[in-house]
Design a protein around this motif. Sequence first.
Motif, mmCIF file in Angstrom:
data_model
loop_
_atom_site.group_PDB
_atom_site.id
_atom_site.type_symbol
_atom_site.label_atom_id
_atom_site.label_comp_id
_atom_site.label_asym_id
_atom_site.label_seq_id
_atom_site.Cartn_x
_atom_site.Cartn_y
_atom_site.Cartn_z
ATOM 1 N N GLN A 166 0.782 -1.321 0.076
ATOM 2 C CA GLN A 166 0.041 -0.032 0.150
ATOM 3 C C GLN A 166 0.986 1.113 -0.072
ATOM 4 O O GLN A 166 2.029 1.389 0.944
ATOM 5 N N ASN A 187 -6.909 -1.692 -7.217
ATOM 6 C CA ASN A 187 -6.473 -1.242 -5.857
ATOM 7 C C ASN A 187 -5.042 -1.002 -5.443
ATOM 8 O O ASN A 187 -5.087 -0.466 -4.496
ATOM 9 N N CYS A 190 -5.062 2.838 -7.504
ATOM 10 C CA CYS A 190 -6.347 3.569 -7.525
ATOM 11 C C CYS A 190 -7.191 2.997 -6.632
ATOM 12 O O CYS A 190 -6.940 2.024 -5.799
ATOM 13 N N ARG A 191 -8.830 3.311 -6.792
ATOM 14 C CA ARG A 191 -9.729 2.773 -5.990
ATOM 15 C C ARG A 191 -10.802 2.057 -6.738
ATOM 16 O O ARG A 191 -11.495 2.879 -7.559
ATOM 17 N N ALA A 192 -10.961 0.696 -6.633
ATOM 18 C CA ALA A 192 -12.086 0.149 -7.562
ATOM 19 C C ALA A 192 -13.419 0.817 -7.244
ATOM 20 O O ALA A 192 -14.284 0.850 -8.098
ATOM 21 N N ASN A 193 -13.738 1.271 -5.988
ATOM 22 C CA ASN A 193 -15.309 1.522 -5.705
ATOM 23 C C ASN A 193 -15.176 3.198 -5.639
ATOM 24 O O ASN A 193 -16.186 3.710 -5.353
ATOM 25 N N SER A 220 -5.833 -0.159 -13.881
ATOM 26 C CA SER A 220 -5.116 -0.096 -12.859
ATOM 27 C C SER A 220 -4.266 1.360 -12.761
ATOM 28 O O SER A 220 -4.004 1.706 -11.625
#
Length: 233
Positions: A166, A187, A190-193, A220
């Motif tokens: 991370q 993830n 970035c952020r999948a959600n 990604s």
Amino acid sequence: MASGMRALVLTCMVLAPWLGAGSAAGFRGDARLVARASPGRHLAGFFGNYFQATRARRALPSADEPDDSPVPAGGDASVTLKRIDLTGNLISEIEDGAFAKLPLLEELSLADNRLVRLPALPAKLMSFNANNNLLKTKGVKATAFKKLTRLVNLYLADNEMEAVPQIPEMVRTLHLQNNNITDVNVNTFCRANDTYYLRPSLSEVRLDGNPVVLSKYPDSFTCMKVLPIGRYR
């Protein structure tokens, strides 16, 4: 006319002693004020104390500055360190609490050693270099850098890591070249959600020298302003 002149002279003769006494008293009063304000050596003492007090106040370290004041007997001067360079030694292990008493540490280099795992790191680190060690993913916790909210430069090149840990939000430079990273996912950076999520700070990512083929993971890197350097075919 003559009588007028005589009256003026008489008036001056009467007032002169009174004015003189008043002036003398005023002068003595001023002299006393100046004396209290510190003429001569007292003047130097007064301003000396002022500037000394000013310097003392300015010398107090802020939360992000080292304390240069003398260390009391039995104290530890190392707590004020901001930079440690242990590059090029034969270090194979560092205990988790090794840097626990270094709250002001901002730069740490452990490059060119034989580390197989990372110790707990100080929260105020801004630059961390662990290039050219024997680090594998199991030796670097996924959350190893999560709490390093001020981290700007992260160097983990030339190791044996299989995955990307991370990465804190403030990181600008990330070097992971020449590892064993085989894939990335949405993830990783970035952020999948959150399709609106952006990482404007991340301006240099090196993944070259890894087995991963980056073109297989186009989603990604949508939050980044630059694509990672690495293999695309």
